[in-house]
Design a protein around this motif. Structure first.
Motif, PDB file in Angstrom:
ATOM      1  N   GLN A 189       0.830  -1.192   0.000  1.00  0.00           N
ATOM      2  CA  GLN A 189       0.000   0.000   0.000  1.00  0.00           C
ATOM      3  C   GLN A 189       0.877   1.260   0.000  1.00  0.00           C
ATOM      4  N   GLN A 190       1.982   1.233   0.720  1.00  0.00           N
ATOM      5  CA  GLN A 190       2.881   2.381   0.731  1.00  0.00           C
ATOM      6  C   GLN A 190       3.447   2.621  -0.667  1.00  0.00           C
ATOM      7  N   GLN A 191       3.745   1.544  -1.380  1.00  0.00           N
ATOM      8  CA  GLN A 191       4.261   1.676  -2.749  1.00  0.00           C
ATOM      9  C   GLN A 191       3.211   2.299  -3.664  1.00  0.00           C
ATOM     10  N   GLN A 192       1.946   1.920  -3.489  1.00  0.00           N
ATOM     11  CA  GLN A 192       0.866   2.512  -4.281  1.00  0.00           C
ATOM     12  C   GLN A 192       0.732   3.994  -3.985  1.00  0.00           C
ATOM     13  N   GLN A 193       0.853   4.378  -2.714  1.00  0.00           N
ATOM     14  CA  GLN A 193       0.770   5.788  -2.326  1.00  0.00           C
ATOM     15  C   GLN A 193       1.908   6.591  -2.954  1.00  0.00           C
ATOM     16  N   GLN A 194       3.124   6.027  -2.928  1.00  0.00           N
ATOM     17  CA  GLN A 194       4.262   6.712  -3.536  1.00  0.00           C
ATOM     18  C   GLN A 194       4.062   6.870  -5.041  1.00  0.00           C
ATOM     19  N   GLN A 195       3.551   5.829  -5.691  1.00  0.00           N
ATOM     20  CA  GLN A 195       3.293   5.901  -7.131  1.00  0.00           C
ATOM     21  C   GLN A 195       2.243   6.967  -7.423  1.00  0.00           C
ATOM     22  N   HIS A 196       1.198   7.016  -6.593  1.00  0.00           N
ATOM     23  CA  HIS A 196       0.144   8.025  -6.763  1.00  0.00           C
ATOM     24  C   HIS A 196       0.725   9.437  -6.633  1.00  0.00           C
ATOM     25  N   GLU A 197       1.572   9.673  -5.663  1.00  0.00           N
ATOM     26  CA  GLU A 197       2.192  10.987  -5.469  1.00  0.00           C
ATOM     27  C   GLU A 197       3.085  11.349  -6.654  1.00  0.00           C
ATOM     28  N   GLN A 198       3.824  10.386  -7.178  1.00  0.00           N
ATOM     29  CA  GLN A 198       4.662  10.644  -8.348  1.00  0.00           C
ATOM     30  C   GLN A 198       3.807  10.994  -9.562  1.00  0.00           C
ATOM     31  N   ASP A 199       2.698  10.282  -9.744  1.00  0.00           N
ATOM     32  CA  ASP A 199       1.789  10.571 -10.853  1.00  0.00           C
ATOM     33  C   ASP A 199       1.217  11.979 -10.732  1.00  0.00           C
ATOM     34  N   GLN A 200       0.852  12.378  -9.531  1.00  0.00           N
ATOM     35  CA  GLN A 200       0.306  13.710  -9.304  1.00  0.00           C
ATOM     36  C   GLN A 200       1.334  14.781  -9.646  1.00  0.00           C
ATOM     37  N   GLU A 201       2.580  14.583  -9.268  1.00  0.00           N
ATOM     38  CA  GLU A 201       3.635  15.556  -9.562  1.00  0.00           C
ATOM     39  C   GLU A 201       3.853  15.697 -11.060  1.00  0.00           C
ATOM     40  N   GLN A 202       3.788  14.601 -11.788  1.00  0.00           N
ATOM     41  CA  GLN A 202       4.004  14.630 -13.240  1.00  0.00           C
ATOM     42  C   GLN A 202       2.855  15.323 -13.960  1.00  0.00           C
ATOM     43  N   GLN A 203       1.648  15.272 -13.407  1.00  0.00           N
ATOM     44  CA  GLN A 203       0.480  15.852 -14.064  1.00  0.00           C
ATOM     45  C   GLN A 203       0.354  17.350 -13.829  1.00  0.00           C
ATOM     46  N   GLN A 204       1.073  17.894 -12.880  1.00  0.00           N
ATOM     47  CA  GLN A 204       0.964  19.319 -12.582  1.00  0.00           C
ATOM     48  C   GLN A 204       1.531  20.143 -13.726  1.00  0.00           C
ATOM     49  N   GLU A 205       0.833  21.225 -14.048  1.00  0.00           N
ATOM     50  CA  GLU A 205       1.291  22.131 -15.098  1.00  0.00           C
ATOM     51  C   GLU A 205       2.463  22.948 -14.580  1.00  0.00           C
ATOM     52  N   PRO A 206       3.358  23.354 -15.479  1.00  0.00           N
ATOM     53  CA  PRO A 206       4.471  24.203 -15.049  1.00  0.00           C
ATOM     54  C   PRO A 206       3.959  25.548 -14.531  1.00  0.00           C
ATOM     55  N   LEU A 207       4.798  26.230 -13.796  1.00  0.00           N
ATOM     56  CA  LEU A 207       4.413  27.538 -13.281  1.00  0.00           C
ATOM     57  C   LEU A 207       4.031  28.465 -14.418  1.00  0.00           C
ATOM     58  N   GLN A 208       3.050  29.271 -14.176  1.00  0.00           N
ATOM     59  CA  GLN A 208       2.550  30.200 -15.177  1.00  0.00           C
ATOM     60  C   GLN A 208       3.522  31.349 -15.357  1.00  0.00           C
ATOM     61  N   SER A 209       3.873  31.641 -16.610  1.00  0.00           N
ATOM     62  CA  SER A 209       4.863  32.677 -16.884  1.00  0.00           C
ATOM     63  C   SER A 209       4.228  33.999 -17.307  1.00  0.00           C
ATOM     64  N   THR A 210       2.914  34.030 -17.476  1.00  0.00           N
ATOM     65  CA  THR A 210       2.226  35.250 -17.900  1.00  0.00           C
ATOM     66  C   THR A 210       1.004  35.481 -17.006  1.00  0.00           C
ATOM     67  N   ARG A 211       0.288  36.563 -17.278  1.00  0.00           N
ATOM     68  CA  ARG A 211      -0.882  36.891 -16.464  1.00  0.00           C
ATOM     69  C   ARG A 211      -2.126  36.103 -16.848  1.00  0.00           C
ATOM     70  N   LEU A 212      -2.130  35.463 -18.011  1.00  0.00           N
ATOM     71  CA  LEU A 212      -3.319  34.735 -18.457  1.00  0.00           C
ATOM     72  C   LEU A 212      -2.931  33.376 -19.021  1.00  0.00           C
ATOM     73  N   ARG A 213      -3.527  32.332 -18.500  1.00  0.00           N
ATOM     74  CA  ARG A 213      -3.349  30.972 -19.017  1.00  0.00           C
ATOM     75  C   ARG A 213      -4.728  30.426 -19.372  1.00  0.00           C
ATOM     76  N   ILE A 214      -4.856  29.917 -20.585  1.00  0.00           N
ATOM     77  CA  ILE A 214      -6.100  29.288 -21.025  1.00  0.00           C
ATOM     78  C   ILE A 214      -5.800  27.816 -21.266  1.00  0.00           C
ATOM     79  N   ALA A 215      -6.600  26.958 -20.645  1.00  0.00           N
ATOM     80  CA  ALA A 215      -6.410  25.515 -20.755  1.00  0.00           C
ATOM     81  C   ALA A 215      -7.550  24.900 -21.557  1.00  0.00           C
ATOM     82  N   ASN A 216      -7.221  23.901 -22.350  1.00  0.00           N
ATOM     83  CA  ASN A 216      -8.215  23.130 -23.088  1.00  0.00           C
ATOM     84  C   ASN A 216      -8.514  21.877 -22.275  1.00  0.00           C
TER      85      ASN A 216
END
Length: 95
Positions: free
Chosen positions: A1-28
């Motif tokens: 279960q700990q391994q599944q939790q670690q995998q879930h956290e890694q997946d979440q980190e990979q899915q995060q968008e990079p920091l926004q570099s401008t005042r407006l971001r539009i996502a599809n």
């Protein structure tokens, strides 16, 4: 279960968008169709090109210059390869 939790956290980190570099971001948020974005500023067009294509599940940062007194962005769907003749969102806008 700990391994599944670690995998879930890694997946979440990979899915995060990079920091926004401008005042407006539009996502599809659509997973199957490209989104086109048109815009109109108080003085004509803004700094970005007109009819910007955003691929499914992607985003685009837009440059909003300081001192801009008014601007509008709108989505367009079902467009041709140039972002025109759209099924949804086609506008009379600037000619």
């Amino acid at each position: 279960q700990q391994q599944q939790q670690q995998q879930h956290e890694q997946d979440q980190e990979q899915q995060q968008e990079p920091l926004q570099s401008t005042r407006l971001r539009i996502a599809n948020g659509c997973r199957s169709e490209a989104l086109w974005v048109a815009h109109e500023a108080a003085a004509g067009f803004g700094l970005d090109p007109q009819n910007v294509r955003i691929e499914p599940s992607s985003f685009r940062d837009f440059a909003v210059q300081p001192g801009l007194t008014g601007v509008r962005y709108w989505p367009k769907l079902g467009c041709n390869e140039g972002g025109d003749l759209c099924e949804l969102g086609e506008s009379g806008g600037l000619q």
